[in-house]
Design a protein around this motif. Structure first.
Motif, PDB file in Angstrom:
ATOM      1  N   ASN A  68       0.687  -1.360   0.216  1.00 42.96           N
ATOM      2  CA  ASN A  68      -0.046   0.198  -0.166  1.00 42.96           C
ATOM      3  C   ASN A  68       0.629   0.944  -0.107  1.00 42.96           C
ATOM      4  O   ASN A  68       1.354   1.318   1.141  1.00 42.96           O
ATOM      5  N   SER A 113     -19.853   8.903   4.553  1.00 41.00           N
ATOM      6  CA  SER A 113     -18.683   9.778   4.451  1.00 41.00           C
ATOM      7  C   SER A 113     -19.329  10.810   4.276  1.00 41.00           C
ATOM      8  O   SER A 113     -18.462  11.963   3.640  1.00 41.00           O
ATOM      9  N   ARG A 115     -27.593 -11.377  -7.657  1.00 41.36           N
ATOM     10  CA  ARG A 115     -27.857 -10.430  -7.473  1.00 41.36           C
ATOM     11  C   ARG A 115     -29.285  -9.235  -9.251  1.00 41.36           C
ATOM     12  O   ARG A 115     -29.914  -8.863  -8.349  1.00 41.36           O
ATOM     13  N   ARG A 116     -28.508 -10.228  -9.642  1.00 41.25           N
ATOM     14  CA  ARG A 116     -29.589  -9.995 -11.074  1.00 41.25           C
ATOM     15  C   ARG A 116     -30.866 -10.090 -11.036  1.00 41.25           C
ATOM     16  O   ARG A 116     -31.414  -8.981 -10.674  1.00 41.25           O
ATOM     17  N   VAL A 132     -18.463  13.849  -2.805  1.00 39.91           N
ATOM     18  CA  VAL A 132     -18.948  12.154  -2.546  1.00 39.91           C
ATOM     19  C   VAL A 132     -20.911  12.588  -2.426  1.00 39.91           C
ATOM     20  O   VAL A 132     -21.237  11.599  -2.735  1.00 39.91           O
ATOM     21  N   ARG A 135      -7.445   2.861   2.547  1.00 43.06           N
ATOM     22  CA  ARG A 135      -6.979   3.062   1.715  1.00 43.06           C
ATOM     23  C   ARG A 135      -5.277   3.419   2.201  1.00 43.06           C
ATOM     24  O   ARG A 135      -4.088   3.443   1.046  1.00 43.06           O
ATOM     25  N   GLN A 158     -21.122   1.334   0.484  1.00 45.54           N
ATOM     26  CA  GLN A 158     -20.017   2.581   0.458  1.00 45.54           C
ATOM     27  C   GLN A 158     -19.377   1.806  -0.225  1.00 45.54           C
ATOM     28  O   GLN A 158     -18.254   3.086  -0.205  1.00 45.54           O
ATOM     29  N   GLU A 159     -18.945   1.305  -0.723  1.00 51.94           N
ATOM     30  CA  GLU A 159     -17.853   1.377  -2.597  1.00 51.94           C
ATOM     31  C   GLU A 159     -18.807   1.797  -3.463  1.00 51.94           C
ATOM     32  O   GLU A 159     -19.234   0.647  -3.835  1.00 51.94           O
ATOM     33  N   ARG A 160     -18.575   2.078  -3.827  1.00 51.54           N
ATOM     34  CA  ARG A 160     -19.509   3.335  -4.777  1.00 51.54           C
ATOM     35  C   ARG A 160     -19.319   2.075  -5.855  1.00 51.54           C
ATOM     36  O   ARG A 160     -18.239   2.087  -6.541  1.00 51.54           O
ATOM     37  N   GLN A 161     -20.008   2.675  -6.938  1.00 48.25           N
ATOM     38  CA  GLN A 161     -20.071   1.359  -7.891  1.00 48.25           C
ATOM     39  C   GLN A 161     -20.135   3.209  -9.384  1.00 48.25           C
ATOM     40  O   GLN A 161     -21.767   2.818  -9.731  1.00 48.25           O
ATOM     41  N   ILE A 162     -19.548   3.721  -9.639  1.00 50.36           N
ATOM     42  CA  ILE A 162     -19.001   4.696 -10.555  1.00 50.36           C
ATOM     43  C   ILE A 162     -18.240   4.253 -11.487  1.00 50.36           C
ATOM     44  O   ILE A 162     -16.903   3.897 -11.098  1.00 50.36           O
ATOM     45  N   ALA A 163     -18.736   4.690 -12.686  1.00 52.80           N
ATOM     46  CA  ALA A 163     -17.507   4.958 -13.878  1.00 52.80           C
ATOM     47  C   ALA A 163     -16.797   6.565 -14.084  1.00 52.80           C
ATOM     48  O   ALA A 163     -17.506   7.605 -13.933  1.00 52.80           O
ATOM     49  N   LEU A 164     -15.884   6.293 -13.286  1.00 52.82           N
ATOM     50  CA  LEU A 164     -14.742   7.703 -12.736  1.00 52.82           C
ATOM     51  C   LEU A 164     -15.165   8.884 -14.127  1.00 52.82           C
ATOM     52  O   LEU A 164     -15.814   9.548 -14.037  1.00 52.82           O
ATOM     53  N   ARG A 211     -23.731 -12.743 -12.962  1.00 58.52           N
ATOM     54  CA  ARG A 211     -23.485 -11.527 -13.642  1.00 58.52           C
ATOM     55  C   ARG A 211     -22.927 -10.259 -13.366  1.00 58.52           C
ATOM     56  O   ARG A 211     -24.151 -10.287 -12.184  1.00 58.52           O
ATOM     57  N   SER A 270     -18.283  -1.467 -13.914  1.00 61.63           N
ATOM     58  CA  SER A 270     -18.770   0.173 -13.289  1.00 61.63           C
ATOM     59  C   SER A 270     -17.426  -0.184 -11.958  1.00 61.63           C
ATOM     60  O   SER A 270     -17.340  -1.321 -11.889  1.00 61.63           O
ATOM     61  N   ALA A 271     -15.682   0.465 -11.781  1.00 63.55           N
ATOM     62  CA  ALA A 271     -15.003   0.305 -11.327  1.00 63.55           C
ATOM     63  C   ALA A 271     -16.052   0.567 -10.149  1.00 63.55           C
ATOM     64  O   ALA A 271     -16.850   1.544  -9.458  1.00 63.55           O
ATOM     65  N   GLU A 272     -15.327   0.674  -8.558  1.00 61.07           N
ATOM     66  CA  GLU A 272     -15.765   0.484  -7.890  1.00 61.07           C
ATOM     67  C   GLU A 272     -15.020   1.803  -6.640  1.00 61.07           C
ATOM     68  O   GLU A 272     -13.954   1.942  -7.235  1.00 61.07           O
ATOM     69  N   VAL A 273     -15.252   3.011  -6.593  1.00 67.01           N
ATOM     70  CA  VAL A 273     -15.156   4.139  -5.603  1.00 67.01           C
ATOM     71  C   VAL A 273     -15.141   3.920  -5.181  1.00 67.01           C
ATOM     72  O   VAL A 273     -16.173   3.913  -4.188  1.00 67.01           O
ATOM     73  N   LYS A 274     -14.454   4.037  -3.497  1.00 68.54           N
ATOM     74  CA  LYS A 274     -14.241   4.621  -2.319  1.00 68.54           C
ATOM     75  C   LYS A 274     -14.286   6.144  -1.806  1.00 68.54           C
ATOM     76  O   LYS A 274     -13.207   6.435  -2.849  1.00 68.54           O
ATOM     77  N   LEU A 333     -26.761   3.485 -16.682  1.00 72.06           N
ATOM     78  CA  LEU A 333     -25.866   3.188 -16.811  1.00 72.06           C
ATOM     79  C   LEU A 333     -26.063   1.380 -17.346  1.00 72.06           C
ATOM     80  O   LEU A 333     -25.404   0.683 -18.162  1.00 72.06           O
TER      81      LEU A 333
END
Lengths: 347, 497
Positions: free
Chosen positions: A203, B171, B74-75, B144, B343, B87-93, A337, A342-346, B103
Motif C-alpha cells: 500500500n 462520509s 444479484r441480477r 462524495v 486506503r 459504501q464502496e461506490r459503483q461508479i464509472a469515474l 454477472r 463499473s469501477a468500484e470507488v470509495k 449506466l
C-alpha cells in the motif's frame, strides 16, 4: 500485561508462501524430473542438472531484479534489451582494448544510470512503469543494434571468469546466480530496505503517510534491477564470447513469469527471491524435459504459457477460498454477472 | 394482509466457524424507511448481501410483493427492483453524470445510443428527485455527497421497489445530510421502501419509520421508531448501557511545553492558520464541509505541500525544526493517522504483525529486522494498544474498524512519538469502540504526547478535546475549551458571522 499469542502453527504454515507457492513448484519439479528420468536416466544423471542451471542463470539473475520491482509494485520490461545492450557494450569495450574489469564496471554503471532514470521518472512524475519501460525496450534494442552495427560482436578476450571458469566443478554463472539469490533473499527478509519494499508494494499511500521513503525505495529497486540485468547481459556475452544485440528478447517476460510462479503478484507486496529461484528452475526443467521427451520445439512456448496460466489460476482459486466466502461461490460467481464494468470507488 | 416490498423470513447463514445470521425475519412495507441498527459484526452486512442477492441464505425465505423468490441472485433481485447503494461506490469515474445515471441501460435508436434522449431522460430523473446536478459534468469532479445523489438517481430510475442504503451518511458532513434526507422523503412519498443502515442513531430517529436492532446475528428488537429512544436502541445494540461519561477527561491542567507549532500556514484552501499543541493535551480542530480540517491534518503531518508558512516540531533542545517532508516529520517524532484507514493507513492484506511493526520499520533506527523480533514486539504492542484479537497473525483487513484504528495507534507505541495527528479518528467506528478510541487518545496525551485531532464530528470533539479550534473555509474562526464545546455551541460558532 499478557501477550497476544501467535496463530496455531498449522494455520501459519498453510498460509505461508513456502507452502502455498514454493512447495507445489518443488513437487512439480520432482514429478517432471522423475517422470523424464524414468524414460531416459540421463535426465538426473550426469551433468544435465548443472546444464539446466547454467542455461537459466542469465534469466535467473534478471528475474531476481524483477522480484524486487514486483514486490515494490513496479515492473521493468526493458531488462531484456538492456541485458543485450550490456553484452554489446562489454564486447565492444574489450575489442577497443580496455581491461576486462573496467569494461564490466563501465557496463554496470551505465545500466545503473538507466535504472536511476527509470526510477526517478516513475517515482517523481508518477509515470506507469509498464509504458515507460515498454518505450525503453525499443530504445535499448536500437542502441544495441547501432553500436554493434546490427551484427554479433565477437569478444576477443573471453571473459573467462564471468562465463566459463569453474569453481569446485561448477561454472561461474551458476555461482553468480546462487549468490545473488541468497543475498537477495537475506536482504528482502531481514533488512529495513526489504521491509520497505514490501510495505511500498502492499500500500504505497499508507506507507508514504507512515513515513516510509517510498520514492527512494522504488528508485533503488529500479537501480538494482537494471544493474543485475546489465550483469546478466555480461554473463550471457561471456558464455558465448559474443555480444549479440538480438540476444534474449523473451527474457523480460520469462523473468516476470518466474516471479509470478514463485508467488509474486503484479499488484505488489508479494514475491520472494527463493520463490523466484524455484520458478526459474521449474521453467528450465520443463524446457529440458520437453527436449528429453522428444517433444517438437514449437510446443515449447505453448507449454511455457500453459504452466504460467495454470499456476495463476490455482493461486487465484486459493486466494478466493481464503476469503470467507468458502469455495462454493467461486463457480457460481463465474456464471453470475455482476456490474463488473463499473469501477468500484470509495469516497 | 399487507403486501411487503421485501420480506425476509427465518434467514440463517453460517460461514466456516461463524454463525453470521440466526433466524432473522424482517418485513418492509412500501413507502417506509426501515433502519437496521447494530454493532460491527452484528450481521448487518450479511443481511444486506442476502437481501440484494449477493449471497444466498442457508435457510429462510425471501418474498417480494408476497412472491417467493426461488433463486435469488444479484441480477434477479435487481430485476425485481431491489437496488443497493453500497459504501464502496459503483461508479464509472470517467463517464458523465448522464451516463452514470443510465449506466444499466442507455436508450437506443436504430441500434445505436440515442444521446439526446439519454440526456433528456437523465435530467428528468434528477429533476424528479429534486437533485441539482450538471448532467454533462465528468463524475471525477463531483463531491462524495453528489456521487451519492447520482447513485440514488440511478437506483430509482429502474423502478426500484426497495433501496438499500449501507451507511449512506458515513462520509457526509452534516450539511450534506439534509439533501439526502429530502430525497429519502421523496422516495417515501412515491412508495419506494428504504432499508437504511447507519451507525448514527440520531439520523435513524430522524428518518426511520421502523427499527430493527441486531446483535450477534439475531434480531433483538423490532418495531416502530416511536417505541424506541436512542438510549434504548444503544443499550439493545450493545447489550449494556453506553455512557459517554466513561470517556476520561484530563485529570488537571497538566499541559506541558508546546511540541507542534503552526505559523501562518497557507495552502490554496487554508489561510494563515496558526496554533500550537502542547505535550499532554488534546487539541481538536473542527468545522463543516469545506472548512479544510482534513487538509490541515495532512499539511501539519508534512504529507501535503503548503504555499507559505511553516510547521515546526520542537525538539529536545527546544529548537524549532521546520518540517520538510512527511519522512522528515516522522524523524522528528510526528506520527500521522489518516482518516481512510483502508486506503491510506493499513497494509490490508498483510498480518497484524506486519502492520504494528511498520512504525519501527519506517523510523528505521535499525538496518536489520528479523521476523522473530517483529513477532516479539508485536506480541507486546498488540495488548498495549488494546487490540482485541485471538492471535497476532490475523490479516488486518478482517479486523473491525475499531481494532484497525488501534492497530494504527499500536504502530506508534513502539517508537518514540511526541506528536500524533489524527484525521477523523473514529470514522466508520461503532459507538462502543469510539469511546475506547477516545480513552486511547487520552492515555496517549497523559503519557506526554501532543495529540491533534482533526474531526468534523462535533459530538466527538466535545467529548475528547481539551481545547477546540473551529474552522470555516480555511480560516480558524474561534477557540473554545473542551468541556464547554457542546455540539450546539460549536454549531453556533460555525454558523455565526
Amino acid at each position: 500485561m499478557t501477550e497476544t499469542p501467535r496463530a496455531p502453527m498449522k494455520q501459519r504454515l498453510l498460509r505461508s508462501d513456502a507452502v502455498r507457492f514454493m512447495a507445489p513448484l518443488v513437487v512439480a519439479i520432482l514429478a517432471i524430473s522423475l517422470y523424464t528420468n524414468g524414460k531416459n536416466d540421463n535426465f538426473l544423471g550426469g551433468d544435465n542438472f548443472k546444464n539446466i542451471l547454467l542455461q537459466v542463470s542469465v534469466l535467473g539473475i534478471i528475474a531476481i531484479g524483477q522480484t524486487l520491482l514486483i514486490a515494490a509494485g513496479q515492473l521493468d520490461l526493458s531488462v531484456a534489451t538492456l541485458a543485450a545492450l550490456a553484452g554489446v557494450i562489454g564486447a565492444t569495450r574489450i575489442n577497443d582494448g580496455g581491461s576486462e574489469l573496467w569494461a564490466v564496471i563501465l557496463v554496470l554503471l551505465i545500466c545503473a544510470l538507466f535504472g536511476l532514470i527509470w526510477g526517478l521518472l516513475v517515482a517523481g512524475l508518477r509515470i506507469p512503469p509498464f509504458i515507460l519501460t515498454l518505450g525503453g525496450t525499443s530504445l535499448f534494442a536500437s542502441i544495441a543494434l547501432r553500436i554493434s552495427k546490427s551484427s554479433p560482436v565477437p569478444a576477443r578476450e573471453r571473459f573467462e571468469w564471468l562465463g566459463r571458469a569453474k569453481i569446485l566443478g561448477i561454472q561461474t554463472p551458476i555461482w553468480f546466480f546462487l549468490i545473488i539469490v541468497v543475498v537477495a533473499a537475506l536482504v528482502m527478509r531481514y533488512t529495513r530496505f526489504g521491509r520497505h519494499v514490501y510495505a511500498t508494494g502492499s500500500n504505497e499511500e499508507a506507507s508514504y503517510l507512515t513515513g516510509i521513503p517510498t520514492a527512494r525505495t522504488k528508485v533503488l529497486c529500479f537501480v538494482i534491477s537494471s544493474t543485475l540485468a546489465g550483469f546478466a547481459g555480461l554473463v550471457a556475452m561471456a558464455r558465448i564470447s559474443t555480444g549479440d544485440p538480438r540476444n534474449g528478447s523473451q527474457l523480460a517476460l520469462q523473468a516476470i513469469a518466474a516471479v509470478v510462479l514463485g508467488g509474486g503478484t503484479l499488484a505488489g507486496g508479494r514475491g520472494s527471491p527463493i520463490g523466484t529461484f524455484i520458478g526459474v528452475v521449474l521453467l528450465a526443467v520443463v524446457q529440458s524435459a520437453l527436449t528429453f521427451n522428444n517433444v517438437q520445439t514449437f510446443w515449447n512456448d505453448a507449454v511455457f504459457g500453459g504452466v504460467l496460466i495454470f499456476a495463476v489460476v490455482v493461486t487465484a482459486i486459493g486466494d478466493l477460498r481464503r476469503r470467507r466466502f468458502g469455495a462454493r461461490p467461486i463457480l457460481a460467481s463465474l456464471f453470475q454477472r455482476t456490474s463488473r464494468a463499473s469501477a468500484e470507488v470509495k469516497p | 394482509m399487507t403486501i411487503h416490498a421485501l420480506e425476509l423470513r427465518g434467514i440463517s447463514k453460517s460461514f466456516p466457524g461463524v454463525r453470521a445470521l440466526a433466524d432473522v425475519s424482517l418485513a418492509i412495507r412500501p413507502g417506509t424507511v426501515h433502519a437496521i441498527c447494530g454493532e460491527n459484526g452484528a450481521g448487518k452486512s450479511t443481511l444486506i448481501k442476502i437481501a440484494t442477492g449477493a449471497q444466498n441464505a442457508d435457510t429462510g425465505v425471501i418474498r417480494i410483493d408476497g412472491q417467493e423468490i426461488d433463486h435469488p441472485s444479484r441480477r434477479v433481485m435487481q430485476k425485481l427492483g431491489i437496488r443497493a447503494i453500497f459504501q464502496e461506490r459503483q461508479i464509472a469515474l470517467d463517464l458523465s453524470v448522464a451516463e452514470n445515471v443510465l449506466l444499466d441501460g442507455l436508450p437506443k435508436r436504430f441500434g445505436r445510443i440515442d444521446w439526446r434522449a439519454a440526456k433528456k431522460l437523465a435530467s428528468e430523473r434528477l429533476r424528479a428527485l429534486e437533485i441539482d446536478l450538471d448532467i454533462d459534468a465528468p463524475v471525477r469532479t463531483l463531491s462524495v455527497a453528489q456521487l451519492q445523489m447520482m447513485e440514488i438517481a440511478r437506483a430509482v430510475s429502474f423502478e426500484a421497489r426497495l433501496i438499500v442504503m449501507d451507511e449512506p451518511t458515513a462520509s457526509l458532513s452534516r450539511h450534506e445530510l439534509e439533501p439526502l434526507f429530502r430525497v429519502i422523503e421523496r422516495l417515501r412519498r412515491e412508495g419506494v421502501a428504504v432499508l437504511f443502515i447507519s451507525h448514527h442513531l440520531e439520523e435513524v430517529f430522524e428518518i426511520a419509520d421502523e427499527i430493527t436492532v441486531m446483535r450477534d446475528g439475531s434480531v433483538v428488537a423490532q418495531g416502530a421508531t416511536t417505541e424506541f429512544t436512542p438510549a434504548s436502541v444503544a443499550e439493545l445494540m450493545f447489550g449494556r448501557i453506553i455512557d459517554s461519561s466513561r470517556v476520561n477527561r484530563r485529570a488537571d491542567d497538566q499541559a506541558g511545553k508546546p511540541l507542534l507549532v503552526l505559523k501562518d500556514v497557507s495552502t490554496q484552501r487554508l489561510h494563515n492558520v496558526s496554533f500550537s499543541v502542547s505535550g499532554g493535551e488534546i487539541l481538536a480542530v473542527t468545522g463543516g464541509i469545506g472548512a479544510g480540517v482534513s487538509e490541515l491534518a495532512r499539511v501539519a503531518a508534512g504529507a501535503s505541500l503548503k504555499t507559505s508558512g511553516e510547521v515546526f516540531v520542537v525538539d529536545e533542545s527546544q529548537k524549532m525544526q521546520g518540517i520538510r517532508s512527511r519522512r522528515h516529520a516522522l524523524r522528528l517524532g510526528l506520527a500521522f493517522l489518516p482518516a481512510d484507514r483502508k486506503r491510506q493507513g493499513l497494509l490490508l492484506e498483510r498480518t497484524l504483525v506486519d502492520n504494528v511493526v511498520l512504525g519501527q520499520q519506517a523510523v528505521g533506527s535499525h538496518l536489520i529486522f528479523t521476523p522473530s523480533s517483529a513477532t516479539k514486539s508485536a506480541k507486546s504492542l498488540i495488548p498495549a494498544a488494546n487490540i482485541k484479537t485471538a492471535n497476532i497473525d490475523v490479516v488486518v483487513g478482517t479486523l473491525s474498524g475499531g481494532n484497525q484504528q488501534k492497530a494504527m495507534i499500536g504502530r506508534w507505541m513502539g517508537v518514540k512519538t511526541k506528536i500524533m495527528i489524527f484525521d477523523e479518528p473514529t470514522a466508520g467506528i461503532d459507538i462502543a469502540s469510539k469511546f475506547e478510541i477516545y480513552n486511547e487518545l487520552r492515555r496517549l496525551a497523559n503519557s506526554g504526547v501532543a495529540v491533534l485531532v482533526c474531526s468534523t464530528d462535533f459530538q466527538e470533539v466535545g467529548q475528547v478535546a481539551d481545547r477546540v479550534l473551529v474552522m470555516r473555509s480555511g480560516n480558524v474562526i474561534g477557540e473554545i475549551d473542551g468541556p464547554s464545546a457542546t455540539e450546539r455551541r460549536l454549531l453556533e460558532m460555525e454558523m455565526s458571522k
